[in-house]
Design an enzyme around this catalytic site. Structure first.
Site, PDB file in Angstrom:
ATOM      1  N   GLU A 274       0.603  -1.233  -0.067  1.00  0.00           N
ATOM      2  CA  GLU A 274       0.021   0.067   0.046  1.00  0.00           C
ATOM      3  C   GLU A 274       0.975   1.289   0.018  1.00  0.00           C
ATOM      4  OE1 GLU A 274      -2.824  -0.184   3.003  1.00  0.00           O
ATOM      5  OE2 GLU A 274      -4.273  -1.118   2.082  1.00  0.00           O
TER       6      GLU A 274
ATOM      7  N   GLU B  91      -6.855  -7.774  -0.577  1.00  0.00           N
ATOM      8  CA  GLU B  91      -7.407  -7.733   0.941  1.00  0.00           C
ATOM      9  C   GLU B  91      -8.911  -7.212   0.976  1.00  0.00           C
ATOM     10  OE1 GLU B  91      -5.373  -5.192   3.832  1.00  0.00           O
ATOM     11  OE2 GLU B  91      -3.136  -5.993   2.728  1.00  0.00           O
TER      12      GLU B  91
HETATM   13  C1  GAL Z   1      -4.268  -2.390   5.151  1.00  0.00           C
HETATM   14  C2  GAL Z   1      -3.004  -3.132   5.254  1.00  0.00           C
HETATM   15  C3  GAL Z   1      -2.696  -4.364   5.857  1.00  0.00           C
HETATM   16  C4  GAL Z   1      -3.650  -4.267   7.345  1.00  0.00           C
HETATM   17  C5  GAL Z   1      -5.370  -3.676   7.019  1.00  0.00           C
HETATM   18  C6  GAL Z   1      -5.909  -3.325   8.346  1.00  0.00           C
HETATM   19  O1  GAL Z   1      -4.099  -1.183   4.865  1.00  0.00           O
HETATM   20  O2  GAL Z   1      -2.326  -3.461   3.919  1.00  0.00           O
HETATM   21  O3  GAL Z   1      -1.690  -4.804   6.388  1.00  0.00           O
HETATM   22  O4  GAL Z   1      -2.860  -3.253   8.175  1.00  0.00           O
HETATM   23  O5  GAL Z   1      -4.835  -2.386   6.411  1.00  0.00           O
HETATM   24  O6  GAL Z   1      -6.056  -4.523   8.888  1.00  0.00           O
END
Ligand code: GAL
Length: 814
Positions: free
Chosen positions: A135, A204
Site C-alpha cells: 500500500e 485484501e
Molecule cells: C491494510 C494493510 C494491512 C492491514 C489492514 C488493516 O491497509 O495493508 O496490512 O493493516 O490495512 O487491517
C-alpha cells in the site's frame, strides 16, 4: 495448528493462502561484522516459512507470498526490525541507499529460501504470486519524487529476483509493468488495474476489522461480505483474498500500535481459536461454490453489463454453450423484482444472485442457508472437569502463586544518566515495553512551586502508558488511546523536606505500523516535565535524568521457568492489587482438545507467559467506550470499519458469544500447542495491580447448532451440479451438522415452520406456526451427525398459505 487451519480453509472453498512475511521475526538481530558480515536469520519452528508453504502445498492449495518487507498488518513497527532504524543515514521506504540495500538483502533472502526449497510455481511449487511493498501508493505523495523513484526501484528489484511468477503491488496505481497493481478494501468491484493486460486482483477483502485495547469489537455481517465478493466477480474479478480468513493471535509483543489488542480475530471466518465461525464460514463456502459453478463461463470471456432498472445490474458471461449471470441489487434499502431473459427474479436489497446457467439462482448473497453455531466459553471446574453452567469461578493455579516484586526506579547496573528527556524508542530500541525516567529534587520547603508540601506535577508524554512514583510510592498513572497516544498527566504530589525521588515509568503498547514516517512517531516522556505551585514553577525537562531500559525481572528472565531465580517468594499469601509484580504458578492443561483461553478478569494490565512463551499482553481494565455499538447491524449499504461495533463499555477482548453474559469476559488464547502433558508454568507480569487468584481457564465449546431457512431461498448449494449436467431443481432445505467428529444431534431445542423470529439461542414462534414442524425435524435429525430437512409445506405442514414461510431450528449435539 497449520495443517488443521489450512484444511478448514480448503473445506471453505479457498484455493490460495496468502501470507505476509515478517522481517522482524526472521531477522531479530542485525548481522555482525567479523571478518565478513554474518547475517543471522531465523526460520525455525513457528518461523519456518518454507514449512508453512509446504503445508499449504500438501493440502493442494496455492500460495501468495506477500514479502513486503514492510507489511503494516497491525504488526509491531509494520514488520520492520528495530535495528533497521539505527543504521546511520537510513530513511525508510524512500530512495535511500541504506534502506534499499537492507530491503533488497532481506527480500533476496526470502526469495532464495523459497527457490532453494523449490516452492515457486515456476519450479513446480505452490507459490503463484508474490508481493513487494504494501500500500505504498496510499502514502507515497509524502515522499515526493524520491517516493516514485523508490517505488520504481522496488518494482525493478523484485522483478530482477526472477521468481518465474508475477509480482503485485497493492494500492499502487502507478505500479510499472510487469508488476500488477491490486486493490485492498471492503469493496473492489469498481477497481480496474492500470493496464488491460493485467487481471483484476483483490489482495485484501477485509472480513471484519482489527481490535484495539480500549476499543469496541468490530464485526462485518457475512451478507455484506458475500455481496462484496459476488460483486467483484460480477465485475470481472479473477482473484480475491480475505484479510483475514484466519487472523489468530498476536503473541508476545508482536502487535502494532499503538494499542493494538492481542487478539487478531478480525471477525474472520476461522476465529482466533481456529474454529469455523458460523454462519460466516459456511455462507462464504456456499458463495465460493456458486462462483465455481460459473467457472466455465467466467474463464472463457469477459462480462457484458446491462441495467435491469434503477440500482440493479446484470452481468452476463456468455461464450458458446457456457453462460453465467450475476444479478445485483445495489440499493441499500429496497428489495427489487427484475426481469432477466424473460424470467422474474426477486433481488433483496444489497444482494447479488448467482446464475451459473443464466437461468437458475443457486445462491443469493443475502439469503443464508448455512447453519449458525453458538460457541460458548466455559469455565473449568478443575483441570479435568467442565463446570457446565455452574457459576463457580475456579482457581487456575494448582500449586498456589509465587511472586516477585519488580522494584520501582533504577536498579540495573546498565542505567545511564544524561541531561534532558530522551525519546523512548530511540532509547530502548524496543528491547522492552518499559523505560524508567528517574530524577530527584531537593526541597527546603519554601520553593515557589510548593504549596505546603504539595506541588502540581505535569508530565507530557508521547505515550503510551505512564506511571508516576514519588519517593518510591505510586502517585498516579495515565494512558493514551488508539486514536491519540499522547498523555498529559497533571496531579498534585506530596514532597518531603530534603531529597525527593521522581520515578516515571513509561510503557509502549505496540509500535506504530501505518502511515508516512510511522517509524518516526516516537513514544515516551519528551516533556515538559514541570513542578508548579501558586508562586512559581520548576521545569525539570533539562534536568539530569537517569534511564533504565526494561524491567529487572526481564533481565533476570523471570518469565522463563527453566531458570530458577532467588527472587521468587513462595508463601501462602501473596500481595494483590499492587503494581509492578510478577506472579508464577503451575497448572495442568485442561483435558480434551477444545481450544483453551485464560480469563484475566481481576487483573490490570500486563504480559503472560506459558512455559516461557509469551501469549501476549493482557489488559482487561481497558474498557471500550459506552457508545457507538449497534445490537444488530444492518448489512445493507456500504460498510465501514466503525459501522458495526459490539461490546461497548466492556474489556476489549470480550470476543465470545454465549448465552451466559457473565462468561463474556477477557479471553486470551493459550494455544494447546504451547501446553504440555503434566505440569505447565504460567508467569505474569502485572503492571497496574490485580488478583491472580481470580483468573481462570476457559475452553471454547459448541453450544447449539441452528439454522433458519426460508421457502424463498435457493436449494442448498451442494444440491446443484455443474451447468453442463443440467441444474437440479430441488427446493430449499435446512441442513444441520454437528461440528465435531463423533457427535450426533441429541435433541431439538426449537423448531418452527411459519414466521419464527429471533437468533440462535433465542428463536420464538411467530403468529403462523406449523404443529408438525418439531416432530418432522426430530424424526429427520435426532441420532445422526447431519440432517437435511426440506423447507416446504409438503414436508412440514401448511400453517398459513398466503405467507412466505421459513423454518428455524435449534439443535444440541453431543
Ligand atoms: C491494510 C494493510 C494491512 C492491514 C489492514 C488493516 O491497509 O495493508 O496490512 O493493516 O490495512 O487491517
Amino acid at each position: 495448528m497449520w495443517p488443521g487451519l489450512i484444511q478448514k480453509a480448503k473445506d471453505g472453498g479457498l484455493d490460495v493462502i496468502e501470507t505476509y512475511v515478517f522481517w522482524d521475526i526472521h531477522e531479530p538481530v542485525r548481522g555482525q561484522a567479523q571478518v565478513v558480515v554474518t547475517w543471522q536469520y531465523d526460520f525455525e519452528g513457528r518461523k519456518d516459512l518454507a514449512a508453512f508453504v509446504k503445508a499449504v502445498a500438501d493440502a493442494g492449495l496455492y500460495v501468495h507470498l506477500r514479502i513486503g518487507p514492510y507489511v503494516c498488518a497491525e504488526w509491531n513497527y509494520g514488520g520492520f526490525p528495530l535495528w533497521l532504524h539505527f543504521i546511520p543515514g537510513i530513511k525508510f521506504r524512500t530512495d535511500n541507499e541504506a534502506f534499499k540495500a537492507e530491503m533488497q538483502r532481506f527480500t533476496t533472502k526470502v526469495v532464495d529460501t523459497m527457490k532453494g526449497a523449490g516452492l515457486y510455481a515456476s519450479q513446480g511449487g505452490p507459490i503463484i504470486l508474490s508481493q513487494i511493498e504494501n500500500e505504498y501508493g496510499n502514502i507515497d505523495s509524502h515522499y515526493g519524487a524520491a517516493g516514485k523513484a523508490y517505488m520504481t526501484w522496488a518494482a525493478g528489484m523484485a522483478v530482477s529476483l526472477d521468481t518465474g511468477v508475477p509480482w503485485v503491488m497493492c494500492q499502487q496505481d502507478d505500479a510499472p509493468d510487469p508488476i500488477i497493481n491490486t486493490c485492498n478494501g471492503f469493496y473492489c468491484d469498481q477497481f480496474t488495474p492500470n493496464s488491460a493486460t493485467k487481471p483484476r486482483l483483490w489482495t485484501e477483502n477485509w472480513s471484519g476489522w482489527f481490535l484495539s485495547f480500549g476499543g469496541a469489537v468490530p464485526y462485518r455481517p457475512v451478507e455484506d461480505l458475500a455481496f462484496a465478493v459476488a460483486r467483484f466477480y460480477q465485475r470481472g474479478g479473477t482473484f480475491q483474498n480475505y484479510y483475514m480468513y484466519h487472523g489468530g493471535t498476536n503473541f508476545g509483543r508482536s502487535t502494532g500500535g499503538p494499542f493494538i489488542a492481542t487478539s487478531y480475530d478480525y471477525d474472520a471466518p476461522i476465529d482466533e481459536y481456529g474454529l469455523v465461525k458460523q454462519p460466516k464460514w459456511g455462507h462464504l463456502r456456499d458463495v465460493h461454490k456458486a462462483i465455481k459453478l460459473c467457472e466455465p463461463a467466467l474463464i472463457a470471456t469477459d462480462p457484458s453489463y446491462s441495467s435491469l432498472g434503477q440500482n440493479t445490474e446484470a452481468a452476463v458471461y456468455k461464450s458458446g454453450s457456457a453462460c453465467a449471470a450475476f444479478l445485483a441489487n445495489i440499493d441499500g434499502k429496497s428489495d427489487k423484482t427484475v426481469t432477466f431473459n424473460g424470467k422474474t427474479y426477486n433481488l433483496p436489497a444489497w444482494s447479488v444472485s448467482i446464475l451459473p446457467d443464466c437461468k437458475n439462482v443457486v445462491l443469493n448473497t443475502a439469503q443464508i442457508n448455512s447453519q449458525v453455531i453458538n460457541s460458548e466459553m466455559r469455565y473449568l471446574q478443575s483441570s479435568t472437569e467442565t463446570s457446565d453452567d455452574s457459576f463457580v469461578t475456579p482457581q487456575l493455579a494448582v500449586s498456589g502463586w509465587s511472586y516477585a516484586i519488580e522494584p520501582v526506579g533504577i536498579t540495573k547496573d546498565n542505567s545511564l544518566t544524561k541531561p534532558g528527556l530522551m525519546e523512548q524508542i530511540n532509547t530502548t530500541a524496543d528491547a522492552s515495553d518499559f523505560l524508567w525516567y528517574s530524577t530527584s529534587v531537593t526541597v527546603k520547603g519554601d520553593e515557589p512551586y510548593l504549596n505546603g508540601s504539595q506541588t502540581n506535577l505535569l508530565v507530557n508524554s508521547l505515550g503510551h502508558v505512564l506511571q508516576v512514583y514519588i519517593n518510591g510510592k505510586f502517585a498516579g498513572s495515565d494512558q493514551g488511546s488508539a486514536s491519540s497516544s499522547l498523555i498529559s498527566f497533571q496531579e498534585p504530589v506530596t514532597f518531603v523536606p530534603g531529597k525527593n525521588k521522581i520515578d516515571l515509568l513509561s510503557a509502549t503498547v505496540g509500535l506504530s505500523n501505518y502511515g508516512a514516517f510511522f517509524d518516526l512517531v516516537g513514544a515516551g516522556i519528551t516533556g515538559p516535565v514541570k513542578l508548579s505551585g501558586p508562586s512559581g514553577a520548576l521545569d525539570l525537562s533539562s534536568a539530569d535524568w537517569t534511564y533504565q531500559v526494561g524491567l529487572r525481572g526481564e533481565d533476570l528472565h523471570l518469565y522463563d521457568p527453566s531458570e530458577a531465580s532467588p527472587e521468587w517468594v513462595s508463601a501462602n499469601a501473596y500481595p494483590i492489587n499492587q503494581p509492578l509484580i510478577w506472579y508464577k504458578t503451575k497448572f495442568t492443561a485442561p483435558a480434551g482438545d477444545d481450544p483453551v483461553a485464560i480469563d484475566f478478569t481481576g487483573m490490570g494490565k500486563g504480559e503472560a507467559w506459558v512455559n516461557g512463551q509469551s501469549i501476549g499482553r493482557y489488559w482487561p481494565t481497558n474498557l471500550a467506550p459506552q457508545s457507538g455499538c449497534v445490537n444488530s447491524c444492518n448489512y445493507r449499504g456500504a460498510y465501514s470499519s466503525s459501522k458495526c461495533l459490539k461490546k461497548c463499555g466492556q474489556p476489549s477482548q470480550t470476543l465470545c458469544e454465549g448465552s451466559n453474559s457473565y462468561l463474556l469476559l477477557n479471553r486470551y488464547h493459550m494455544p494447546r500447542s504451547f501446553l504440555q502433558a503434566g505440569s505447565n508454568d504460567l508467569v505474569l507480569f502485572e503492571q497496574f495491580g490485580g488478583d491472580p487468584g481470580k483468573i481462570s481457564f476457559v475452553i471454547k465449546q459448541t453450544g447449539s447448532v441452528c439454522a433458519h431457512v426460508s421457502e424463498a431461498h435457493p436449494a442448498q448449494i451442494d444440491s446443484w451440479f455443474s451447468p453442463q449436467q443440467k441444474m437440479q431443481r430441488s427446493g430449499p432445505a435446512l441442513r444441520l451438522e454437528c461440528p465435531k467428529a463423533g457427535q450426533v444431534i441429541s435433541s431439538i431445542k426449537f423448531a418452527s415452520f411459519g414466521t419464527p423470529s429471533g437468533a440462535c439461542g433465542s428463536y420464538s414462534h411467530g403468529e403462523c406456526s406449523s404443529s408438525q414442524a418439531l416432530s418432522v425435524v426430530q424424526e429427520a435429525c435426532i441420532g445422526v451427525s447431519s440432517c437435511s430437512v426440506p423447507v416446504s409445506s409438503k414436508n412440514l405442514g401448511e400453517p398459513c398459505s398466503e405467507v412466505i414461510k421459513s423454518l428455524a431450528v435449534e439443535a444440541a449435539c453431543s
